[in-house]
Write an enzyme that holds these catalytic residues in place. Structure first.
Site, short mmCIF file in Angstrom:
data_model
loop_
_atom_site.label_atom_id
_atom_site.label_comp_id
_atom_site.label_asym_id
_atom_site.label_seq_id
_atom_site.Cartn_x
_atom_site.Cartn_y
_atom_site.Cartn_z
CB CYS A 266 26.07 52.73 16.91
SG CYS A 266 27.05 54.13 17.48
CG HIS A 398 25.41 53.21 21.81
ND1 HIS A 398 25.81 52.58 20.65
CD2 HIS A 398 24.33 52.52 22.25
CE1 HIS A 398 25.02 51.56 20.41
NE2 HIS A 398 24.11 51.49 21.37
CG ASP A 419 21.49 49.14 21.43
OD1 ASP A 419 22.35 49.35 20.55
OD2 ASP A 419 21.73 49.22 22.65
#
Length: 485
Positions: A266, A398, A419
């Site tokens: 991520c 995250h 995202d």
């Protein structure tokens, strides 16, 4: 009827008993149990006791481990009290049972008031002396040895658990030796082939494409979705329900995780999103002249390592053993800051280290982002498409990219987030937004949705000169983020 006071034989009369004693026990004259005075017979002994000792007296205290009867000399052992009362009770008078008895330990001279207590006390001596000489010391050494072995075993188990936990954390954060992007990509494709979800020819084609992209250090673009911010701008122009104003970042592409970085990529994907916006802004042309295309994840890892070699964030570099390439290591705000600064891009880290609102919310985070986008963009326009780059947003486990912020008619704020965990199939639905904006739920995050304990953001604000870059490199050696109280 009468009984012999020495052997206990029953005789028809007192006279017969006296004759029996003189004949059978000539050498055993009875003695007073209180003063040891000798008597020629028991009658004389009785008269002596009544005359010399009119007050009740306690039984004589035992003075030897054998506990002999003071009247007849018989070894009575632990049954001394019962023996005396049964055989010689008539010599002590009728009030004997009411007299307090005292008994002395034959070993340590401790005085006891009860024969049972004395017996238990003597048993303790016997148990104590039943061990061989030096036995107590040996037992202590044995106990200490067992304790030491138990402690060593506990330490070994604890060290084993610590190693297992450390390996678990290494796997979780990609710091083990399980390989990096390339190995995971190939392993996942092989798994898809084995499950019948991918044909062998497709496997070989995608493998060849992946190897080519890795060789050139560029992303293959297969996880990219472009044009979303432009669609959002048009949508808000016509939306009149509950949005009072909205600020959008400069154009940005969405990138999501692939087979090669699912579960750990991520941070890299958010950097690609941020970089996609900077590449569209002429202000950063000079800084990015050597980065004309979006780099692949292994290339980004190499670029971060190069930043570390220049001297950026040595503390953070040591956390990764100065190596990212070939690993699945997670990266965060500090690595993004070091990489951007090494490219002469001016940025800052802002740390929202604790909630500032009720129920664990972060209103100051929302307020800061609103100021970032609205500064220099004041006006009456409902939709403001700014030239500001998107914001890198990090929390535990995250990270996401902030591409805008809404202000509702009731003054509530709502972030718009890209995202990297959202696949392109879902993101492409935003390219065909309906009038009701149903698909915007993929982007919208209200204050109650962001309740992590801590957040960090990396915000870009211009470019750096070489001198400023050098100064920031030196400062990063004691890198601390600005904290919002």
């Amino acid at each position: 009827m009468s009984a012999c006071g020495i052997c206990g034989q029953v005789l028809p009369s007192e006279v017969a008993a006296r004759r029996h004693v003189n004949r059978a026990h000539p050498d055993r004259q009875p003695r007073c149990p209180l003063c040891s005075a000798a008597a020629s017979g028991y009658e004389e002994l009785r008269r002596h006791v009544e005359a010399a000792h009119p007050e009740p007296q306690p039984l004589p205290r035992a003075r030897s481990p054998e506990l002999e009867c003071p009247f007849c000399g018989e070894a009575a052992g632990r049954q001394l009290e019962a023996h005396v009362r049964e055989r010689h009770g008539q010599l002590l008078g009728a009030d004997t049972e009411n007299v307090e008895q005292l008994y002395e330990c034959p070993i340590c001279d401790l005085t006891c008031t009860n024969i049972q207590i004395l017996e238990e006390h003597v048993d303790l001596h016997l148990e104590e002396h039943s061990f061989p000489e030096g036995g107590s010391s040996g037992d202590l050494e044995l106990a200490q040895q067992l304790q030491t072995e138990e402690y060593k075993q506990q330490r070994l188990e604890e060290e084993k658990r610590e190693k297992e936990e450390f390996k678990k954390l290494q796997r979780q954060y990609g710091l083990d030796s399980s390989g990096g992007y390339k190995k995971q990509f190939l392993n996942n494709m092989e798994r898809e082939v084995n499950r019948g979800r991918m044909q062998p020819f497709e496997y070989h084609k995608r493998k060849a494409d992946m190897m080519e992209c890795l060789a050139f250090g560029i992303d293959d673009g297969k996880t990219k979705t472009s044009g979303i911010t432009e669609v959002l701008c048009k949508y808000y122009q016509n939306e009149n329900k509950d949005v009072r104003r909205v600020w959008l970042s400069a154009g940005v592409d969405h990138f999501h995780s692939s087979l090669g970085d699912k579960g750990w990529g991520c941070g890299y994907r958010n950097f690609q999103m941020l970089l996609s916006s900077l590449l569209q802004n002429s202000l950063y042309n000079d800084c990015l002249r050597d980065t004309a295309q979006i780099p692949s994840i292994p290339k980004i890892q190499s670029m971060i390592e190069d930043a570390w070699k220049e001297g950026f964030d040595p503390h953070g570099a040591s956390h990764f053993n100065n190596r990212l390439c070939g690993s699945k290591a997670w990266i965060g705000a500090c690595e993004i800051y070091s990489l951007l600064t090494s490219l002469r891009i001016k940025c800052q880290i802002i740390d929202f280290h604790k909630p500032t609102g009720p129920t664990g919310t972060h209103p100051r985070l929302f307020e800061w982002i609103l100021r970032y986008y609205s500064t220099d963009n004041e006006g009456a326009a409902k939709v403001v498409c700014t030239s500001r780059p998107p914001i890198y947003l990090q929390h535990q486990g995250h990270s996401r990219t902030v591409v805008g912020i809404e202000e509702k008619k009731n003054k509530a704020l709502c972030l718009l987030l890209f995202d990297p965990g959202c696949p392109s199939q879902e993101m492409q639905k935003l390219l065909k937004l309906s009038n009701d904006g149903t698909n915007l739920k993929l982007l919208r995050k209200f204050m109650g949705s962001l309740k992590e304990k801590q957040y960090q953001i990396v915000a870009v604000d211009g470019s750096l000169t070489l001198e400023e870059k050098t100064a920031r490199c030196l400062a990063s050696r004691v890198l601390t983020s600005e904290k919002i109280p």
